[in-house]
Design a protein around this motif. Sequence first.
Motif, short mmCIF file in Angstrom:
data_model
loop_
_atom_site.label_atom_id
_atom_site.label_comp_id
_atom_site.label_asym_id
_atom_site.label_seq_id
_atom_site.Cartn_x
_atom_site.Cartn_y
_atom_site.Cartn_z
N ILE A 19 0.84 -1.20 0.00
CA ILE A 19 0.00 0.00 0.00
C ILE A 19 0.87 1.25 0.00
O ILE A 19 0.60 2.23 -0.68
N ARG A 20 1.95 1.17 0.77
CA ARG A 20 2.83 2.34 0.86
C ARG A 20 3.65 2.56 -0.41
O ARG A 20 3.82 3.68 -0.88
N THR A 21 4.20 1.47 -0.95
CA THR A 21 5.22 1.64 -1.98
C THR A 21 4.74 1.38 -3.41
O THR A 21 5.36 1.85 -4.35
N ALA A 22 3.67 0.63 -3.55
CA ALA A 22 3.19 0.26 -4.87
C ALA A 22 4.19 -0.62 -5.63
O ALA A 22 4.10 -0.76 -6.84
N GLU A 23 5.15 -1.17 -4.91
CA GLU A 23 6.11 -2.08 -5.55
C GLU A 23 5.97 -3.47 -4.92
O GLU A 23 5.70 -3.58 -3.73
N PRO A 24 6.21 -4.49 -5.71
CA PRO A 24 6.18 -5.84 -5.16
C PRO A 24 7.07 -5.95 -3.92
O PRO A 24 8.15 -5.36 -3.90
N VAL A 25 6.63 -6.68 -2.94
CA VAL A 25 7.33 -6.72 -1.66
C VAL A 25 8.17 -8.01 -1.57
O VAL A 25 7.66 -9.10 -1.77
N GLY A 26 9.45 -7.86 -1.27
CA GLY A 26 10.33 -9.01 -1.15
C GLY A 26 10.51 -9.46 0.28
O GLY A 26 10.15 -8.74 1.21
N ASN A 45 9.62 -18.80 2.95
CA ASN A 45 8.78 -20.00 3.02
C ASN A 45 7.33 -19.63 3.28
O ASN A 45 6.41 -20.14 2.63
N GLU A 46 7.11 -18.74 4.23
CA GLU A 46 5.74 -18.33 4.54
C GLU A 46 5.08 -17.69 3.33
O GLU A 46 3.92 -17.95 3.02
N MET A 47 5.87 -16.87 2.65
CA MET A 47 5.29 -16.22 1.49
C MET A 47 4.94 -17.22 0.39
O MET A 47 3.92 -17.07 -0.31
N TYR A 55 -3.40 -15.97 -1.40
CA TYR A 55 -3.47 -14.63 -0.83
C TYR A 55 -2.45 -13.68 -1.44
O TYR A 55 -2.57 -12.48 -1.31
N LEU A 56 -1.41 -14.26 -2.04
CA LEU A 56 -0.40 -13.42 -2.65
C LEU A 56 -0.21 -13.83 -4.11
O LEU A 56 -0.56 -14.93 -4.51
N GLU A 57 0.38 -12.91 -4.85
CA GLU A 57 0.67 -13.21 -6.24
C GLU A 57 2.08 -12.74 -6.58
O GLU A 57 2.64 -11.87 -5.92
N GLN A 58 2.60 -13.32 -7.66
CA GLN A 58 3.94 -12.99 -8.07
C GLN A 58 3.91 -12.50 -9.52
O GLN A 58 3.57 -13.26 -10.42
N GLY A 64 9.09 -9.61 -6.13
CA GLY A 64 8.46 -9.81 -4.84
C GLY A 64 7.01 -10.20 -5.01
O GLY A 64 6.56 -10.51 -6.11
N ARG A 65 6.27 -10.21 -3.90
CA ARG A 65 4.87 -10.58 -3.97
C ARG A 65 3.97 -9.37 -3.88
O ARG A 65 4.31 -8.36 -3.26
N ILE A 66 2.81 -9.49 -4.46
CA ILE A 66 1.78 -8.49 -4.25
C ILE A 66 0.52 -9.20 -3.79
O ILE A 66 0.33 -10.39 -4.10
N PRO A 67 -0.34 -8.53 -3.06
CA PRO A 67 -1.55 -9.18 -2.56
C PRO A 67 -2.52 -9.49 -3.71
O PRO A 67 -2.62 -8.72 -4.66
#
Lengths: 359, 359
Positions: A19-26, A45-47, A55-58, A64-67
């Motif tokens: 939400i903050r960065t608009a970039e995929p989160v690693g 592993n959790e991701m 719940y997440l997508e790549q 990284g992942r995005i929701p």
Amino acid sequence: MELTERKKKVLRSVVDLYIRTAEPVGSKAITALPDMKYSSATIRNEMADLTTMGYLEQPHTSAGRIPSAAGYRLYVDELMAEYRLSIDETRSINTAIEEKMQKVDKLVEKVARMVSQATDLPAISMASRAANATVKRFELILAGSGSFILVVMLSNDEVVNKLIKLPLTVTDEDLKLLSALLNATMTELPLEEFTAGLMDRVMRSAGKASSLVPVIVEFTTDTLRHSGSANMVVTGQSRLLGLPEYRDVDKAQKVLSGLDEDALSNLPAVMQNTNGTKVLVGPENVSAELKDTSVVMTKFDIGDGMQGMIGVVGPTRMDYAKVTARLSYFAESLSKMFGKPETPQLPEPVAEEETPKEA
Amino acid sequence: MELTERKKKVLRSVVDLYIRTAEPVGSKAITALPDMKYSSATIRNEMADLTTMGYLEQPHTSAGRIPSAAGYRLYVDELMAEYRLSIDETRSINTAIEEKMQKVDKLVEKVARMVSQATDLPAISMASRAANATVKRFELILAGSGSFILVVMLSNDEVVNKLIKLPLTVTDEDLKLLSALLNATMTELPLEEFTAGLMDRVMRSAGKASSLVPVIVEFTTDTLRHSGSANMVVTGQSRLLGLPEYRDVDKAQKVLSGLDEDALSNLPAVMQNTNGTKVLVGPENVSAELKDTSVVMTKFDIGDGMQGMIGVVGPTRMDYAKVTARLSYFAESLSKMFGKPETPQLPEPVAEEETPKEA
DNA sequence: TTTAGCACTCCATATCCTTGAGTGCTAAGC
DNA sequence: GCTTAGCACTCAAGGATATGGAGTGCTAAA
């Protein structure tokens, strides 16, 4: 697979960051968070699990992942921290409302502008009249020979008027008689009873003024028909273009056209059975054009049996907590302001209007 | 340097082509045109001249030419071929107007939508009340104990009303007296005479109903003050994004924010002394945000002393001929429809404006 | 006055390369 | 069992370089 507490925590972090960065989160970004006691490998592993759970997508293998939509849904329903409005925020909302609400008849438009500004997103505002209104009273006011003003008061206390010009001379007397007739025969009737037969009967009793009847009846049925329909305004569309997801013009155009079309006409239906604030995430949305965006809507009470709705449209990664908080506060303040006319503690006549500023 | 006929012809060709393609126009493209009898070298010389004269511009050395603002100005004023509406076009405009104009009170909004659709550009529509109105007549209508409806009829035959709720009981009798008083003392007065002194006097004579006076006066002054102000709607913003010049999101955002702000508030002033259609090219424009766009506006007559304006906003290279033709036709049709009093099925003598007749 | 020819300019596009962030997996540590 | 360090791998983004082509200005001939 089990959705453990730790998984939830990771998911929440991912959404917050995205939400903050608009970039995929690693995974590393998560590790850097203050209360994350695990290594990046564990987070990875959790991701991976959260991804298989949907719940997440790549976007691609080495990103990284995005929701996902489901991820947002879970976030909105369970995970997000409540956003508390600062005193500053409440104050600025309140003063905005006070300043702008001098003229009530532009309510819908003004509210849209305010909300759009407060959230920095396009905003929708609408007010719907109570459906199934009936006529409470007719008034005919002479406006010069050959023209008069028709005032129709509805059961929901709404008033509409129309200046009617006709190529014949009417006297005040004619109008008095006619309005008595109208009030005797055509009030309290639901729309369905405005039949040709009714009109015939009224015309026959109307005598000299009978030629006015069709115009009046037409206007009245039209008013009744459209009562209950919503009055909608959308503003601030250009704010969308400031967001990174809409650097892609094609996406932006799709969304914008979904906004200024009547594509939003089924929003009221969606909100029908809801009270309070509702969040529509991505594909759950009202129209195909908006499937990559989210809509946050909330209702408020305008009084007189009328209802208002305000909402904003933004990217799925919008800051739900903040937006819903501000929206709810808006709705609440507006409800307070309009919902209860029966709280006159001022000797000052409390209409829907405020503060005569003439000294 | 002399602006020869041939130079004009070249200039017109450049503008025409650029309007169609949105790409800089080279000398060869001109040569390919049906009635160009010269070689590319000759055209090049002419284009070089036109550039030094300020009618054309060159994005960079090895590109074609694009029209400058001055070039467009000349084109609009002298060179462009008149666009003749096809029968299809007039018909579709007419049916659009007929279908949509059921409810007149949404005039401004409806017109904006129609124009936007007809031109495929964002459209502006506004209606301004006649300025310096006075009150012609007050009416107070009982709406239940504790509430009544204030109807104010203005000298421009506009009617506004307001539902007023008060924490005190008013009878029909009270209202009759009060309205007589109001009509005796406060009609025909310009805004400036609504002073505190006047209100005092009225209140003193009003007896039992005196507490209603401030609310009424405030609403009235407010109405008079805002009479003459315009009621504006902008729609179809998203259509801009379909155009090549707005693939650049930053440009698009600038223009869009110049559109949904109140940045357009001085448009009426610009149109003040104009009759018919006016074209604002680029830098001549109303606001800085719109300096890279053009605006085509035209007035129409709504009747009752009110005026309407419709216009579109587009890139400087928009098809001026087509747009102005459609806009004028719209304005004309609307004038016909509203300019004269509403006389059911009477054909009316109308409008002396020039008529682009169907071919 | 017009035109053919030519050298020159510069943008747009394609290609290739490098960089770095991020992943999944495995094996070692607790 | 869960956690973590390490490593090889992937892939998008960004920069550098080359190339093609459209268009120009200028000159000299018709």
